[in-house]
Design a protein around this motif. Structure first.
Motif, PDB file in Angstrom:
ATOM      1  N   GLY A 165       0.876  -0.984  -0.058  1.00  0.00           N
ATOM      2  CA  GLY A 165      -0.033  -0.122   0.191  1.00  0.00           C
ATOM      3  C   GLY A 165       0.879   1.270  -0.069  1.00  0.00           C
ATOM      4  N   ALA A 213      -0.921   7.350  -0.879  1.00  0.00           N
ATOM      5  CA  ALA A 213      -2.099   7.771  -0.311  1.00  0.00           C
ATOM      6  C   ALA A 213      -2.400   9.353  -0.892  1.00  0.00           C
ATOM      7  CB  ALA A 213      -1.986   7.733   1.030  1.00  0.00           C
ATOM      8  N   TRP A 251      -5.528   5.424  -3.088  1.00  0.00           N
ATOM      9  CA  TRP A 251      -4.273   4.771  -2.532  1.00  0.00           C
ATOM     10  C   TRP A 251      -3.956   3.901  -3.658  1.00  0.00           C
ATOM     11  CZ3 TRP A 251      -8.601   3.637  -0.189  1.00  0.00           C
ATOM     12  CH2 TRP A 251      -8.780   2.319   0.465  1.00  0.00           C
ATOM     13  N   THR A 309      -1.319   4.466   5.062  1.00  0.00           N
ATOM     14  CA  THR A 309      -1.077   3.040   4.476  1.00  0.00           C
ATOM     15  C   THR A 309      -0.088   2.164   5.094  1.00  0.00           C
ATOM     16  OG1 THR A 309       0.220   3.942   2.546  1.00  0.00           O
ATOM     17  CG2 THR A 309      -2.304   3.997   2.294  1.00  0.00           C
ATOM     18  N   THR A 351      -5.128   0.156   5.840  1.00  0.00           N
ATOM     19  CA  THR A 351      -5.042   1.572   5.800  1.00  0.00           C
ATOM     20  C   THR A 351      -5.912   1.867   7.029  1.00  0.00           C
ATOM     21  OG1 THR A 351      -5.013   1.541   3.359  1.00  0.00           O
ATOM     22  CG2 THR A 351      -5.681   3.525   4.613  1.00  0.00           C
TER      23      THR A 351
END
Length: 293
Positions: free
Chosen positions: A20, A23, A34, A256, A276
């Protein structure tokens, strides 16, 4: 001694991304975006309704930025693209590193001028394989070379100062930039020396007071620094590999995370890796501007 705050936030998305990243908050639609870089996906979460959507891509995107109500800019391992929101179609907008198939894009952030700073790195994080670039209306300019893991790209509220880090070195740098263009107007200098500290300096944002909020990879933390680089406080998070923060509505910060590189036992011990999160830290928000194509 800096304050340490136990996690009192919440899980904003329980989707577990391998990596991840990227963002960014779109204030015009009250939506957080994201990327799951290695999963070739981007996500959106419309905060008013709580509706989350996932979009598959043919590329590894690390940045998704607003252009207007119909288009977005995507930075990826295959270069820059304009994404049609309605159809998902990607139109080439420029190459970042033509011929460098061993690299991919990583951390990036929009500057108030409507330009993008975007970092690249080796797919296996080879030493010095990457760089940091400036993108304005499709024109790509190399700013800094021999970067291993580019991160922490963010800009002061007056748009006159940029920050960035090579996470392998863990030394956050600062450099004066032209507020009208986002191009450097001086030489980088050391801002925060984290080389002796645990974890890696990953993604960062500036708030409206010029303070820096940094996701500390490996330390399950969001760190808060003053405008002069002094460490103020740490907010703990329920996933060790925290990657990228972004202000969302009411000045809250979304963060994230990733499970990249964790074996089965490590993932079992870190069950929220890749989720997240959201924290209310009381900071004054500064939102990302749109890209000017």
């Amino acid at each position: 001694m800096a304050s340490i705050h136990p996690f009192k936030g919440s899980v904003l998305s329980s989707t577990l991304c391998e990596l991840g990243e990227g963002a960014s908050f779109e204030a015009e639609t009250n939506t957080l975006w994201w990327c799951n870089i290695l999963g070739k996906e981007i996500y959106s979460l419309e905060l008013s309704s709580g509706t989350q959507s996932a979009f598959s891509l043919p590329v590894m995107a690390s940045v998704v930025a607003r252009i207007d109500s119909g288009r977005q800019l995507i930075a990826s391992d295959k270069g820059l693209f304009i994404r049609n929101r309605a159809t998902g179609e990607l139109t080439p907008h420029g190459e970042i590193e033509p011929g460098r198939d061993g690299n991919r894009s990583n951390d990036g952030r929009m500057h108030a001028s409507g330009s993008l700073w975007i970092g690249t790195m080796g797919r296996t994080a080879a030493d010095g394989a990457g760089a940091i670039y400036h993108v304005a209306r499709g024109v790509v300019t190399k700013l800094f070379d021999t970067v291993s893991i580019p991160n922490s790209i963010c800009f002061s509220p007056d748009a006159a100062t940029a920050y960035f880090v090579d996470t392998r070195a863990n030394k956050m740098m600062t450099v004066a930039v032209d507020p009208a263009t986002g191009l450097p107007s001086g030489k980088p200098t050391l801002f925060i020396d984290g080389s002796a500290d645990a974890g890696g300096i990953d993604g960062s944002i500036c708030d409206a007071d010029g303070h820096i909020w940094n996701a500390r990879w490996g330390e399950a933390a969001l760190d808060h620094y003053s405008a002069d680089g002094s460490f103020i406080q740490r907010y703990q998070l329920p996933a060790k590999r925290t990657t990228c923060p972004a202000f969302i509505d009411n000045g809250r910060i979304a963060v994230t995370s990733a499970w990249e590189g964790l074996d089965e036992a490590s993932r079992t011990a870190d069950p929220m890796a890749g989720a997240t999160f959201v924290l209310d830290v009381g900071a004054k928000a500064k939102y990302d501007p749109a890209y000017l194509p």
